[in-house]
Design a protein around this motif. Sequence first.
Motif, short mmCIF file in Angstrom:
data_model
loop_
_atom_site.label_atom_id
_atom_site.label_comp_id
_atom_site.label_asym_id
_atom_site.label_seq_id
_atom_site.Cartn_x
_atom_site.Cartn_y
_atom_site.Cartn_z
N PHE A 1 74.17 32.01 64.34
CA PHE A 1 74.10 33.30 64.52
C PHE A 1 75.47 33.21 65.16
O PHE A 1 75.62 34.62 64.93
N GLN B 1 77.38 34.81 61.96
CA GLN B 1 76.57 36.35 61.95
C GLN B 1 77.26 37.13 63.02
O GLN B 1 77.82 38.57 62.83
N LEU C 1 73.19 33.45 72.48
CA LEU C 1 72.49 32.76 70.96
C LEU C 1 71.99 31.44 71.35
O LEU C 1 71.80 31.04 70.60
N TYR D 1 58.91 36.12 70.76
CA TYR D 1 60.64 36.45 71.38
C TYR D 1 60.66 37.35 72.30
O TYR D 1 61.09 36.97 74.26
N PHE E 1 69.81 41.22 66.41
CA PHE E 1 68.67 40.66 65.86
C PHE E 1 67.52 41.06 65.79
O PHE E 1 66.75 39.77 65.89
N LEU F 1 68.58 31.54 71.92
CA LEU F 1 68.16 32.47 70.23
C LEU F 1 68.53 31.21 69.74
O LEU F 1 66.87 30.83 68.70
N SER F 2 68.95 29.78 69.54
CA SER F 2 69.39 28.72 69.10
C SER F 2 67.98 28.03 69.27
O SER F 2 68.07 26.53 69.08
N VAL G 1 74.40 41.10 70.63
CA VAL G 1 73.49 40.46 69.74
C VAL G 1 71.90 41.01 69.71
O VAL G 1 71.35 40.65 68.65
#
Length: 172
Positions: free
Chosen positions: A63, A66, A49, A122, A83, A52-53, A79
């Motif tokens: 996130f 969620q 996370l 990603y 996502f 990802l952020s 995760v």
Amino acid sequence: EPHKVPATILSRVQRFDFGKPSQDLLTQFLIRIAKQEKIDLASDAALELAQLSAGSYRDALPFLEQVGLYQGTITANVVANLFGLPANKSIEELLDILVKGQSSRAFEIIEQLSQAGIDFNYVYKKLILAARQKLIDLGDHHYSSLINKLLAAAAESRLAPLAQIPLEILAM
């Protein structure tokens, strides 16, 4: 641009410089918030996370909200599934295959990622980060060369009709 502010103004104001937190700091922040909210968040999921952020507290909290709706222990794989991200196992395998030059197996993994609807921006980011970590850990020059190729492929992917094409070319 603080250097453009006149000294007469600077003497009368307080200055606060904000920067992005380190990945470790953001990971620990997410773990602390998850405990407060009684969310069963594994440390590998918190790290995912945080990545990802992209170093943003503001992005990390939604996130976490969620994934907090998920019942059970939240792992990095959870995760990734929630996502639409590539699993770390797939990234590690693809990285090893790219270093070894096994193009047919690389094409299989790239196709699997494509069929799963994974965002290739990603994928490039995760491959570059994983190669960087291998370079730091092992000091193997193959990884520095691969990082340069991955950076070029990531840049080319923005113009390609399919984002995975530069990665497939790199795998050849």
